[in-house]
Design an enzyme around this catalytic site. Structure first.
Site, PDB file in Angstrom:
ATOM      1  CB  SER A   1      -1.306  -0.027   1.071  1.00 25.72           C
ATOM      2  OG  SER A   1      -0.990  -0.262   2.362  1.00 25.72           O
TER       3      SER A   1
ATOM      4  CG  HIS B   1      -4.072  -1.785  -1.801  1.00 23.26           C
ATOM      5  ND1 HIS B   1      -3.928  -0.763  -1.084  1.00 23.26           N
ATOM      6  CD2 HIS B   1      -3.224  -1.988  -0.664  1.00 23.26           C
ATOM      7  CE1 HIS B   1      -4.066  -0.555   0.260  1.00 23.26           C
ATOM      8  NE2 HIS B   1      -3.990  -1.722   0.603  1.00 23.26           N
TER       9      HIS B   1
ATOM     10  CD  GLU C   1      -6.795   1.130  -3.404  1.00 26.00           C
ATOM     11  OE1 GLU C   1      -6.854   2.062  -3.123  1.00 26.00           O
ATOM     12  OE2 GLU C   1      -5.633   1.428  -2.668  1.00 26.00           O
TER      13      GLU C   1
ATOM     14  CG  ASN D   1      -3.751   3.362   2.209  1.00 32.41           C
ATOM     15  OD1 ASN D   1      -5.427   2.313   2.808  1.00 32.41           O
ATOM     16  ND2 ASN D   1      -3.012   2.378   2.632  1.00 32.41           N
TER      17      ASN D   1
HETATM   18  N1  3HC Z   1     -10.741 -12.404   8.507  1.00 35.06           N
HETATM   19  C1  3HC Z   1     -12.097 -13.143   8.341  1.00 35.06           C
HETATM   20  N2  3HC Z   1     -13.502 -13.050   7.827  1.00 35.06           N
HETATM   21  C2  3HC Z   1     -13.376 -12.135   8.935  1.00 35.06           C
HETATM   22  C3  3HC Z   1     -12.465 -11.376   9.822  1.00 35.06           C
HETATM   23  C4  3HC Z   1     -11.395 -11.610   9.694  1.00 35.06           C
HETATM   24  N3  3HC Z   1     -10.606 -11.384  10.112  1.00 35.06           N
HETATM   25  N4  3HC Z   1     -13.342 -10.787  10.795  1.00 35.06           N
HETATM   26  C5  3HC Z   1     -14.725 -10.638  10.663  1.00 35.06           C
HETATM   27  N5  3HC Z   1     -14.745 -11.384   9.412  1.00 35.06           N
HETATM   28  C6  3HC Z   1     -16.093 -11.766   8.997  1.00 35.06           C
HETATM   29  C7  3HC Z   1     -16.931 -12.455   9.585  1.00 35.06           C
HETATM   30  O1  3HC Z   1     -16.964 -14.053   9.558  1.00 35.06           O
HETATM   31  C8  3HC Z   1     -18.303 -12.749   8.791  1.00 35.06           C
HETATM   32  O2  3HC Z   1     -18.728 -13.119   7.955  1.00 35.06           O
HETATM   33  P1  3HC Z   1     -20.125 -13.391   7.921  1.00 35.06           P
HETATM   34  O3  3HC Z   1     -20.694 -12.697   8.583  1.00 35.06           O
HETATM   35  O4  3HC Z   1     -20.405 -13.848   6.069  1.00 35.06           O
HETATM   36  O5  3HC Z   1     -20.228 -14.958   8.402  1.00 35.06           O
HETATM   37  C9  3HC Z   1     -18.147 -10.707   8.432  1.00 35.06           C
HETATM   38  O6  3HC Z   1     -16.893 -10.965   8.309  1.00 35.06           O
HETATM   39  C10 3HC Z   1     -18.590 -10.316   9.120  1.00 35.06           C
HETATM   40  O7  3HC Z   1     -17.625 -10.637  10.684  1.00 35.06           O
HETATM   41  P2  3HC Z   1     -18.960 -10.176  12.191  1.00 35.06           P
HETATM   42  O8  3HC Z   1     -19.890  -9.998  11.671  1.00 35.06           O
HETATM   43  O9  3HC Z   1     -17.783 -10.629  13.521  1.00 35.06           O
HETATM   44  O10 3HC Z   1     -18.290  -8.517  12.477  1.00 35.06           O
HETATM   45  P3  3HC Z   1     -18.504  -6.796  11.433  1.00 35.06           P
HETATM   46  O11 3HC Z   1     -19.549  -6.949  10.678  1.00 35.06           O
HETATM   47  O12 3HC Z   1     -17.959  -6.069  12.316  1.00 35.06           O
HETATM   48  O13 3HC Z   1     -17.553  -6.995  10.564  1.00 35.06           O
HETATM   49  C11 3HC Z   1     -15.589  -6.325   9.397  1.00 35.06           C
HETATM   50  C12 3HC Z   1     -16.131  -6.797  10.601  1.00 35.06           C
HETATM   51  C13 3HC Z   1     -15.892  -6.888   8.159  1.00 35.06           C
HETATM   52  C14 3HC Z   1     -14.013  -6.180   9.725  1.00 35.06           C
HETATM   53  C15 3HC Z   1     -16.220  -5.018   8.774  1.00 35.06           C
HETATM   54  O14 3HC Z   1     -16.027  -3.876  11.086  1.00 35.06           O
HETATM   55  C16 3HC Z   1     -16.142  -4.157   8.339  1.00 35.06           C
HETATM   56  O15 3HC Z   1     -15.473  -4.221   7.334  1.00 35.06           O
HETATM   57  N6  3HC Z   1     -15.074  -3.098   9.570  1.00 35.06           N
HETATM   58  C17 3HC Z   1     -13.697  -1.975   8.321  1.00 35.06           C
HETATM   59  C18 3HC Z   1     -12.933  -2.620   7.195  1.00 35.06           C
HETATM   60  C19 3HC Z   1     -12.058  -1.875   6.757  1.00 35.06           C
HETATM   61  O16 3HC Z   1     -12.160  -0.739   6.370  1.00 35.06           O
HETATM   62  N7  3HC Z   1     -11.006  -2.474   5.957  1.00 35.06           N
HETATM   63  C20 3HC Z   1      -9.445  -1.657   4.909  1.00 35.06           C
HETATM   64  C21 3HC Z   1      -8.903  -1.722   5.785  1.00 35.06           C
HETATM   65  S1  3HC Z   1      -7.460  -0.738   5.738  1.00 35.06           S
HETATM   66  C22 3HC Z   1      -6.316  -1.483   4.804  1.00 35.06           C
HETATM   67  O17 3HC Z   1      -6.736  -3.031   4.659  1.00 35.06           O
HETATM   68  C23 3HC Z   1      -5.145  -0.543   3.921  1.00 35.06           C
HETATM   69  C24 3HC Z   1      -4.116  -1.399   4.079  1.00 35.06           C
HETATM   70  O18 3HC Z   1      -3.242  -0.807   2.625  1.00 35.06           O
HETATM   71  C25 3HC Z   1      -3.732  -1.069   5.533  1.00 35.06           C
END
Ligand code: 3HC
Length: 285
Positions: free
Chosen positions: A120, A141, A153, A192
């Site tokens: 990233s 990405h 991306e 990001n």
């Molecule tokens: N690994 C795999 N699956 C996961 C997981 C993980 N670490 N965390 C959650 N899940 C799955 C769960 O199993 C669940 O699946 P299902 O609904 O199909 O049964 C689903 O995701 C939803 O999980 P939860 O019900 O436990 O919790 P949430 O509804 O709060 O969802 C989340 C969790 C998907 C992480 C959600 O909160 C989310 O979308 N958060 C934002 C994440 C985000 O913005 N990511 C980008 C980060 S920036 C980045 O990555 C860039 C890098 O360069 C830094």
């Protein structure tokens, strides 16, 4: 040239889930890492994730068996690279290490192989020359957690060919992801950069005592419909990663707004890195 075999380098948080996504997409996938314990931990986590998908009725046992059958792992990069049509590098975010990997890939992969980096912070132009085949190099990405987040991306550098963009776009689609094309390399790409702006505002509001981090996160979730608040998200991504991204962006832009925020610097200094260290903005068990 159709892509059939994918090599993912790096069995960390991102690499292991990218590899599983590739296997679920029907690709013969090799996950490579220099650390055998990291490979073993990745396999255990992916098998347990797969079992929970079956238990939840989200995936059939057959689909899981097929994906796990398509996914192999090794510490031997040369052997892993031999049949790869596409390499997705998700190793540590260090330019010297990535340059070394891309130089080696340029020698040990087939001439047609596409070499992508999940980085990233490091645009692919930084490693394209080392590979000796810049037209076949780009960023792919993914987002954390990569098995869940839809967006990929695809960032082209000045020399990336249209054929390379088309091939990796097709792969992302077959992984059931949503590819977006970034036409010009820019620090932070799209997501990001936007996340950085939100985080910066959230950190400034907290630092000025305008609201608590809990209320800022609650506002993001309940007023803006974000799945997580910015502090929850930073804790999930890792505060050291947030700090590193800001430093890398600042090194490219020289823009003071990109500097790591003092609250992040303080947390990192205290070893409070988020979920992975047991405490960040919030405590974790
Ligand atoms: N690994 C795999 N699956 C996961 C997981 C993980 N670490 N965390 C959650 N899940 C799955 C769960 O199993 C669940 O699946 P299902 O609904 O199909 O049964 C689903 O995701 C939803 O999980 P939860 O019900 O436990 O919790 P949430 O509804 O709060 O969802 C989340 C969790 C998907 C992480 C959600 O909160 C989310 O979308 N958060 C934002 C994440 C985000 O913005 N990511 C980008 C980060 S920036 C980045 O990555 C860039 C890098 O360069 C830094």
């Amino acid at each position: 040239m159709a892509i059939e075999n994918i090599l993912v380098i790096g069995a960390g948080t991102m690499g292991r889930q990218i590899a599983m996504s590739c296997a679920l997409g029907g690709y013969a996938t090799v996950l490579q890492d220099i650390s055998e314990p990291a490979l073993a931990a990745a396999r255990t986590e992916l098998e347990s994730w797969a079992a929970s998908r079956v238990a939840k009725g989200k995936l059939s046992q057959d689909a899981v068996d097929q994906a796990l059958g398509l996914l192999s792992q090794t510490a031997d990069l040369d052997a892993a690279a031999r049949d790869a049509d596409l390499v997705i590098e998700a190793a540590v975010e260090r330019l010297d290490i990535k340059e070394e990997i891309f130089a080696r890939l340029g020698k040990i992969t087939a001439a047609h192989a596409i070499l992508a980096t999940n980085s990233s912070t490091l645009p692919s132009s930084k490693v394209a020359a080392a590979s000796g085949r810049p037209a076949q190099v780009c960023n792919m990405h993914f987002f954390n957690p990569a098995l869940v987040m839809k967006c990929v991306e695809i960032v082209r550098n000045d020399q990336t060919s249209d054929a390379t963009v088309a091939a990796v776009t097709e792969v992302a689609q077959r992984l059931n992801k949503q590819p977006v094309l970034v036409n010009k390399e820019i620090p932070g790409f799209i997501a990001n950069r936007m996340m950085g702006a939100i985080n910066r505002e959230a950190l400034n509001l907290a630092q000025a005592g305008i609201a608590s981090i809990v209320d800022i996160d609650t506002t993001a979730r309940t007023a803006l419909g974000h799945p997580m608040g910015p502090f929850e998200l930073m804790d999930m991504v890792g505060l050291d990663v947030v700090d590193f991204i800001a430093q890398a962006n600042y090194a490219e832009t020289g823009n003071d707004a990109d500097l790591p925020h003092p609250l992040i610097v303080e947390k990192v200094k205290e070893g409070k890195l988020g979920r992975k260290s047991g405490e960040g903005f919030y405590p974790y068990n």
